[in-house]
Design an enzyme around this catalytic site. Sequence first.
Site, short mmCIF file in Angstrom:
data_model
loop_
_atom_site.label_atom_id
_atom_site.label_comp_id
_atom_site.label_asym_id
_atom_site.label_seq_id
_atom_site.Cartn_x
_atom_site.Cartn_y
_atom_site.Cartn_z
N ASP A 257 0.86 -1.18 0.00
CA ASP A 257 0.00 0.00 0.00
C ASP A 257 0.90 1.24 0.00
O ASP A 257 2.12 1.16 0.18
CB ASP A 257 -1.00 -0.01 1.18
CG ASP A 257 -2.22 0.85 0.84
OD1 ASP A 257 -2.17 1.65 -0.11
OD2 ASP A 257 -3.25 0.73 1.55
C1 BGC Z 1 -5.06 3.20 -0.05
C2 BGC Z 1 -5.19 2.13 -1.12
C3 BGC Z 1 -5.02 2.74 -2.49
C4 BGC Z 1 -3.68 3.44 -2.54
C5 BGC Z 1 -3.35 4.05 -3.89
C6 BGC Z 1 -3.84 4.07 -0.24
O1 BGC Z 1 -3.85 5.17 0.58
O2 BGC Z 1 -5.05 2.59 1.22
O3 BGC Z 1 -6.43 1.49 -1.00
O4 BGC Z 1 -5.13 1.77 -3.48
O5 BGC Z 1 -3.68 4.47 -1.58
O6 BGC Z 1 -4.11 5.16 -4.15
#
Ligand code: BGC
Length: 709
Positions: A257
Amino acid sequence: MSRIDTLLAKMTLREKLGQLNMVASGYAVTGPLLGGDSPDAIRSGDIGNLLNMVGPDHVNEVQRIAVEESRLGIPLLLGFDIIHGHKTAFPVPLAEAAMFDPVAWARTARVAAVEAWNDGVALTFAPMLDVSRDFRWGRIVESAGEDPWLNQQMATAKIKGFQGSDLSTVGSLAATAKHFCAYSAVLAGREYASVDVSERALHEVYLPPFEAAVQAGVAAVMPAFTCFDGIPMTVHEPLLKDYLRGKLGFDGVIISDYNAVAELLNHGVAADLAEAAALAIRAGVDIDMVSNAYRNHLPEALARGLVTMDEIDACVRRVLMLKERLGLFDAPYRRGAAPLAALAGNIDHHEVARDAARKSCVLLTNYNGALPLAPHERIALIGPLAEAQADMRGPWGGASVAEDSITVLKGLSEAVGSVSHAAGVSIDGNDTSGIAAAVEVARGADTIVLCLGESAPMSGEAASRAHPELPGKQRELAEAILALNKKVIVVLFAGRPLAVPWLFPKASAVLMAWFPGEQAGPALADLLTGKVSPSGRLPVSWPNAVGQAPLFYSQYPSGRPFNPNDHYTSKYIDAPNAPDFPFGHGLTYGEFALSKLAVSKPVFGPTDTLEVTVTVTNTGKAKAEETVFLFTHDLVASVSRPLIELKGFSRITLDPGSSGTVTIALPAQDLTFHGKDLKPVLEAGDFEIKIGSSARRSQMLNAKVTLKL
Ligand code: BGC
């Protein structure tokens, strides 16, 4: 040698680390291509993957740099959060779950994939498969709700919709099952807090949707930000390596993540970024999203012996494999190369959005046939969400633009002629000065449609609420309007169920619209006027009080079950145990009676599939669609089993006065649970088969069946 072996043999360490590196372009829709030195870093092979860039021109330009100007010409992988639609904003995932319709789930995913393909995107960070039982947690909006079985069905349908039959076919989008796992169980519903759930809950609640995703061939998995039982998921070897890669056999790409590798320092499991990067690689995390820890610190980690070249190569191989499966090596510019209107079956994307919005709204109450509205009624549309446009999309708008969303004011005015309108208050804030004027507008009408709720950013990531109620001064507005003693229809917008028990006895009807997407106005007009009957069902139990969280129907029995007359039984002294509305609840403009429950084999074996049939009769006055749920209860087992567990559902549309039969298949294997040793086991004995139109146990039809081994 395969293309990938040949490439791997040629790659320098720097080029390998580039393939494990994903950076954010920062410009999702318009704006400069890339910040800083990114074009140079693509040229030098230091960036192999990008997120947040859309639009064929932009994408093809960066792809050209990668393919034509980097030494090895490896194409870029472009990822984007396509959570509920790309350009066309569909209802938020929690709302979509309320459709209880796998065909519709797959359809919206397919349309999103086609639009994303047209925009040059190859990978979405969806679906989110975190079984969500705490309405304080903002990301409940991205989930399919509280039930593991329902989340499994949604996982399968969404992955099928996004990926099609093969990732290399035109219009396919690689999917990411996230956030592995149990992110939704953050302590007290507080975003990014730690998670501590039992092994049993892990295996029976949180892991099954990911298992379904792997079975459906999901291309990627994203570990959660969170720390699970003392180990951050980004480095959780037992779950990532032993369970996901080992037991489930997942051979796709694991993408961290956002900045999660660097955040390992905050978790206190790595002293520096070299250690953090090594731990993540060793857990099998292939792509480092934005932290640059792999790119900048893996050389040092290698030198310090924290990680091996073989471990790095295994990650690089998986990333290259995904690029190959997506057809990126063979045709790097094909995404966005030509209009693909026909791809989703020549369907009108706005119609798909309108249909999904209609199917996802849940009619919570409807006293004395308050809805549908009668043609002659003079309507006042009141409340801060009546003319809200951007909020209709909800959080994670993808590449959609706010201007494409149709407000309730517009949709309803077009459907019924003129309506009077006043906002009264804003969504949040303390200003009550507009209430008096709104009451005056309401006074001149027969019926008031009151649009209340959250703004879009009040749910989603980093939007936990300790007070998941109506924000600002909306309750004051509502009470002033309700005091007129007129017919008041409340339309609620929110990314979660709201604890508003005071509202339900007073309003003539309450329709939960969640965030219905770009077609909010027309879809709500269709439902309010009765052009279409509501059919959505709650994928979450609806709270009476915030203190009930976490709230879900599938409770374990208590040694002292609830008894209102016995003090020492399981209950609150200041709130009911029961939700205001159970999982599965949802009214229609019809009325339904269930009868004649029959099970094909009262005594069955482990390889049998039971057929459970029930007669459904529409005893009401309007054509409508009923959803029937199949629950089971294992009466006596080696471990205590939940009072009811969802195992199936089916929908049927019936004209007034007519009856039909619904059949739901129940494979005996679906009665498997985790025994004392936490290994899956199917135990002989009696089970209750329960059929109902919601998880309200007192209103179910029951049959007893016996499993013989
Ligand atoms: C989120 C993810 C997301 C990623 C990319 C993160 O802050 O937890 O779910 O896919 O950002 O945008």
